[in-house]
Write a protein that holds these residues in place. Structure first.
Motif, PDB file in Angstrom:
ATOM      1  N   TYR A 114      31.044  36.995  38.988  1.00  0.00           N
ATOM      2  CA  TYR A 114      31.837  36.826  40.199  1.00  0.00           C
ATOM      3  C   TYR A 114      33.150  37.596  40.092  1.00  0.00           C
ATOM      4  O   TYR A 114      33.535  38.315  41.025  1.00  0.00           O
ATOM      5  N   SER A 115      33.822  37.469  38.957  1.00  0.00           N
ATOM      6  CA  SER A 115      35.108  38.146  38.763  1.00  0.00           C
ATOM      7  C   SER A 115      34.960  39.661  38.851  1.00  0.00           C
ATOM      8  O   SER A 115      35.803  40.353  39.455  1.00  0.00           O
ATOM      9  N   ASN A 116      33.884  40.184  38.286  1.00  0.00           N
ATOM     10  CA  ASN A 116      33.682  41.639  38.287  1.00  0.00           C
ATOM     11  C   ASN A 116      33.473  42.193  39.693  1.00  0.00           C
ATOM     12  O   ASN A 116      33.671  43.391  39.920  1.00  0.00           O
ATOM     13  N   GLY A 117      33.094  41.328  40.632  1.00  0.00           N
ATOM     14  CA  GLY A 117      32.883  41.767  42.003  1.00  0.00           C
ATOM     15  C   GLY A 117      34.112  41.701  42.879  1.00  0.00           C
ATOM     16  O   GLY A 117      34.057  42.041  44.065  1.00  0.00           O
ATOM     17  N   LEU A 118      35.238  41.253  42.311  1.00  0.00           N
ATOM     18  CA  LEU A 118      36.471  41.104  43.079  1.00  0.00           C
ATOM     19  C   LEU A 118      37.370  42.327  42.932  1.00  0.00           C
ATOM     20  O   LEU A 118      37.449  42.926  41.855  1.00  0.00           O
ATOM     21  N   ARG A 119      38.073  42.653  43.994  1.00  0.00           N
ATOM     22  CA  ARG A 119      39.085  43.708  43.903  1.00  0.00           C
ATOM     23  C   ARG A 119      40.363  43.148  43.269  1.00  0.00           C
ATOM     24  O   ARG A 119      40.975  43.773  42.411  1.00  0.00           O
ATOM     25  N   THR A 120      40.772  41.956  43.726  1.00  0.00           N
ATOM     26  CA  THR A 120      41.895  41.240  43.117  1.00  0.00           C
ATOM     27  C   THR A 120      41.319  40.091  42.320  1.00  0.00           C
ATOM     28  O   THR A 120      40.625  39.230  42.864  1.00  0.00           O
ATOM     29  N   ARG A 121      41.612  40.045  41.029  1.00  0.00           N
ATOM     30  CA  ARG A 121      40.926  39.098  40.149  1.00  0.00           C
ATOM     31  C   ARG A 121      41.806  37.962  39.651  1.00  0.00           C
ATOM     32  O   ARG A 121      41.302  37.049  39.000  1.00  0.00           O
ATOM     33  N   THR A 122      43.099  38.025  39.927  1.00  0.00           N
ATOM     34  CA  THR A 122      43.999  36.999  39.402  1.00  0.00           C
ATOM     35  C   THR A 122      44.947  36.503  40.494  1.00  0.00           C
ATOM     36  O   THR A 122      45.081  37.110  41.548  1.00  0.00           O
ATOM     37  N   TRP A 123      45.615  35.376  40.207  1.00  0.00           N
ATOM     38  CA  TRP A 123      46.651  34.822  41.070  1.00  0.00           C
ATOM     39  C   TRP A 123      47.686  34.173  40.168  1.00  0.00           C
ATOM     40  O   TRP A 123      47.480  34.050  38.950  1.00  0.00           O
ATOM     41  N   LYS A 124      48.826  33.801  40.732  1.00  0.00           N
ATOM     42  CA  LYS A 124      49.894  33.233  39.907  1.00  0.00           C
ATOM     43  C   LYS A 124      50.187  31.797  40.306  1.00  0.00           C
ATOM     44  O   LYS A 124      50.230  31.452  41.487  1.00  0.00           O
ATOM     45  N   SER A 125      50.399  30.969  39.302  1.00  0.00           N
ATOM     46  CA  SER A 125      50.746  29.563  39.482  1.00  0.00           C
ATOM     47  C   SER A 125      51.984  29.260  38.649  1.00  0.00           C
ATOM     48  O   SER A 125      51.932  29.298  37.417  1.00  0.00           O
ATOM     49  N   PHE A 126      53.109  28.990  39.323  1.00  0.00           N
ATOM     50  CA  PHE A 126      54.376  28.698  38.639  1.00  0.00           C
ATOM     51  C   PHE A 126      54.694  29.771  37.595  1.00  0.00           C
ATOM     52  O   PHE A 126      55.116  29.479  36.471  1.00  0.00           O
ATOM     53  N   GLY A 127      54.446  31.023  37.968  1.00  0.00           N
ATOM     54  CA  GLY A 127      54.783  32.135  37.095  1.00  0.00           C
ATOM     55  C   GLY A 127      53.714  32.490  36.078  1.00  0.00           C
ATOM     56  O   GLY A 127      53.847  33.500  35.383  1.00  0.00           O
ATOM     57  N   LYS A 128      52.652  31.677  35.977  1.00  0.00           N
ATOM     58  CA  LYS A 128      51.579  31.947  35.027  1.00  0.00           C
ATOM     59  C   LYS A 128      50.413  32.608  35.751  1.00  0.00           C
ATOM     60  O   LYS A 128      49.982  32.147  36.805  1.00  0.00           O
ATOM     61  N   GLU A 129      49.891  33.687  35.181  1.00  0.00           N
ATOM     62  CA  GLU A 129      48.777  34.390  35.801  1.00  0.00           C
ATOM     63  C   GLU A 129      47.462  33.706  35.452  1.00  0.00           C
ATOM     64  O   GLU A 129      47.199  33.371  34.291  1.00  0.00           O
ATOM     65  N   MET A 130      46.639  33.486  36.478  1.00  0.00           N
ATOM     66  CA  MET A 130      45.367  32.791  36.331  1.00  0.00           C
ATOM     67  C   MET A 130      44.250  33.670  36.881  1.00  0.00           C
ATOM     68  O   MET A 130      44.460  34.472  37.793  1.00  0.00           O
ATOM     69  N   TRP A 131      43.044  33.476  36.350  1.00  0.00           N
ATOM     70  CA  TRP A 131      41.885  34.163  36.890  1.00  0.00           C
ATOM     71  C   TRP A 131      41.393  33.471  38.154  1.00  0.00           C
ATOM     72  O   TRP A 131      41.399  32.242  38.234  1.00  0.00           O
ATOM     73  N   ILE A 132      40.984  34.242  39.140  1.00  0.00           N
ATOM     74  CA  ILE A 132      40.333  33.678  40.322  1.00  0.00           C
ATOM     75  C   ILE A 132      38.928  33.252  39.918  1.00  0.00           C
ATOM     76  O   ILE A 132      38.105  34.072  39.505  1.00  0.00           O
ATOM     77  N   ALA A 133      38.684  31.947  40.014  1.00  0.00           N
ATOM     78  CA  ALA A 133      37.393  31.366  39.625  1.00  0.00           C
ATOM     79  C   ALA A 133      37.176  30.134  40.494  1.00  0.00           C
ATOM     80  O   ALA A 133      37.399  29.001  40.057  1.00  0.00           O
ATOM     81  N   PRO A 134      36.773  30.315  41.747  1.00  0.00           N
ATOM     82  CA  PRO A 134      36.775  29.222  42.725  1.00  0.00           C
ATOM     83  C   PRO A 134      35.883  28.040  42.345  1.00  0.00           C
ATOM     84  O   PRO A 134      34.741  28.219  41.913  1.00  0.00           O
ATOM     85  N   LEU A 135      36.424  26.846  42.539  1.00  0.00           N
ATOM     86  CA  LEU A 135      35.627  25.636  42.335  1.00  0.00           C
ATOM     87  C   LEU A 135      34.411  25.615  43.257  1.00  0.00           C
ATOM     88  O   LEU A 135      33.353  25.110  42.888  1.00  0.00           O
ATOM     89  N   LYS A 136      34.566  26.165  44.453  1.00  0.00           N
ATOM     90  CA  LYS A 136      33.460  26.130  45.414  1.00  0.00           C
ATOM     91  C   LYS A 136      32.276  26.971  44.952  1.00  0.00           C
ATOM     92  O   LYS A 136      31.159  26.826  45.477  1.00  0.00           O
ATOM     93  N   MET A 137      32.491  27.845  43.974  1.00  0.00           N
ATOM     94  CA  MET A 137      31.397  28.623  43.404  1.00  0.00           C
ATOM     95  C   MET A 137      30.710  27.867  42.258  1.00  0.00           C
ATOM     96  O   MET A 137      29.717  28.346  41.704  1.00  0.00           O
ATOM     97  N   GLY A 138      31.254  26.712  41.896  1.00  0.00           N
ATOM     98  CA  GLY A 138      30.693  25.936  40.805  1.00  0.00           C
ATOM     99  C   GLY A 138      29.407  25.222  41.187  1.00  0.00           C
ATOM    100  O   GLY A 138      28.932  25.298  42.317  1.00  0.00           O
ATOM    101  N   LYS A 139      28.864  24.508  40.213  1.00  0.00           N
ATOM    102  CA  LYS A 139      27.599  23.806  40.389  1.00  0.00           C
ATOM    103  C   LYS A 139      27.810  22.291  40.339  1.00  0.00           C
ATOM    104  O   LYS A 139      28.713  21.793  39.656  1.00  0.00           O
ATOM    105  N   THR A 140      26.971  21.572  41.058  1.00  0.00           N
ATOM    106  CA  THR A 140      26.997  20.109  41.044  1.00  0.00           C
ATOM    107  C   THR A 140      26.622  19.606  39.648  1.00  0.00           C
ATOM    108  O   THR A 140      25.732  20.144  38.985  1.00  0.00           O
ATOM    109  N   MET A 141      27.312  18.577  39.199  1.00  0.00           N
ATOM    110  CA  MET A 141      27.213  18.103  37.827  1.00  0.00           C
ATOM    111  C   MET A 141      25.783  17.830  37.359  1.00  0.00           C
ATOM    112  O   MET A 141      25.401  18.154  36.245  1.00  0.00           O
ATOM    113  N   SER A 142      24.973  17.223  38.222  1.00  0.00           N
ATOM    114  CA  SER A 142      23.631  16.813  37.790  1.00  0.00           C
ATOM    115  C   SER A 142      22.753  17.991  37.413  1.00  0.00           C
ATOM    116  O   SER A 142      21.786  17.816  36.644  1.00  0.00           O
ATOM    117  N   THR A 143      23.073  19.203  37.887  1.00  0.00           N
ATOM    118  CA  THR A 143      22.235  20.357  37.581  1.00  0.00           C
ATOM    119  C   THR A 143      22.469  20.896  36.178  1.00  0.00           C
ATOM    120  O   THR A 143      21.772  21.827  35.751  1.00  0.00           O
TER     121      THR A 143
END
Length: 254
Positions: A220-249
């Motif tokens: 997913y990250s490799n398909g993004l043009r912008t891959r990071t965002w900042k939170s309180f000055g700390k750089e984070m990778w874009i990795a959306p929760l909505k792309m995650g999987k339901t726990m039981s799987t």
């Protein structure tokens, strides 16, 4: 794309006490992430308890869905005095037997490793909105997301924002040091901290939000043009929760 369905999961008082014990044992040897504000003893221990309750909640859920699992803190041999190996839980058909017999708990053999990330919901988010707009918490230290993911699977746990606030609740150094000095878990000493910080009422129920596997996150990250965002000055990778999987799987990894 199917949005992950979170699981609301309670933790027993025994589980709470185990989390308190783990947190107290590792507190003096833990190092906060760079840039974090200095915290007093009560807040520092409370944050550790939050994370360890989350790990125990995930273990309990895995047991419920018959996924063999072991936590590093269950089998570590360093008396909680060395840095963690980067994983919290290992799963696989042989996980429990491996945990009982291994002489080297740092490196699970033939198992999938999981990093359990826990936090309060952002103040103005609902669980639904958080899943839609928030990310798995992966700090950017290197040039690609794969190098900053230390496990096979990332897993997010959320707690309510308001009901988990510490407020004026306090413990003492003696409360921590007496428990830390015990070679085995002392439930009476754990109960003192539990009562003083109102742990079960504050942290005793959490939301197991979603997980994602390392390779999916890299793709997913490799398909993004912008891959990071900042939170309180700390750089984070874009990795959306909505792309995650339901726990039981997660049973597909067994």
């Amino acid at each position: 794309m199917n949005t992950p369905i979170p699981v609301s999961w309670p933790v027993t008082l025994k589980g709470i006490h185990n989390a308190i014990y783990w947190a107290a044992k590792k507190l003096r040897y833990s190092i906060d992430r760079p840039g974090m504000n200095k915290r007093d003893l009560s807040e520092a221990l409370d944050d550790k308890i939050m994370g360890d309750v989350a790990t125990i909640a995930v273990l309990s859920y895995f047991h419920h869905i018959k996924v063999p699992a072991v936590a590093y803190d269950q089998i570590r041999t360093d008396n909680f005095q060395k840095p963690d190996p980067g994983w919290d839980i290992a799963i696989g058909k042989n996980a429990i037997n491996w945990g009982k017999s291994t002489q080297n708990p740092l490196y699970p053999e033939g198992l999938k490793t999981i990093s359990v990330k826990s936090s309060r919901l952002p103040q103005y988010d609902t669980l639904k909105t958080a899943i839609q707009k928030r990310d798995f918490k992966i700090f950017k230290y290197r040039e690609d997301i794969g190098s900053d993911i230390s496990t096979d699977i990332e897993l997010q746990v959320y707690y309510p924002y308001f009901s988990t606030q510490l407020g004026t609740l306090k413990i003492t150094s003696d409360d921590v040091d007496r428990l830390k000095a015990s070679q085995n878990i002392d439930y009476n000493l754990c109960a003192i901290i539990e009562r003083k910080l109102n742990i079960q009422n504050r942290w005793g129920k959490c939301e197991l939000v979603a997980y994602d596997d390392r390779q999916s996150m890299i793709s997913y990250s490799n398909g993004l043009r912008t891959r990071t965002w900042k939170s309180f000055g700390k750089e984070m990778w874009i990795a959306p929760l909505k792309m995650g999987k339901t726990m039981s799987t997660i049973t597909k990894f067994i």
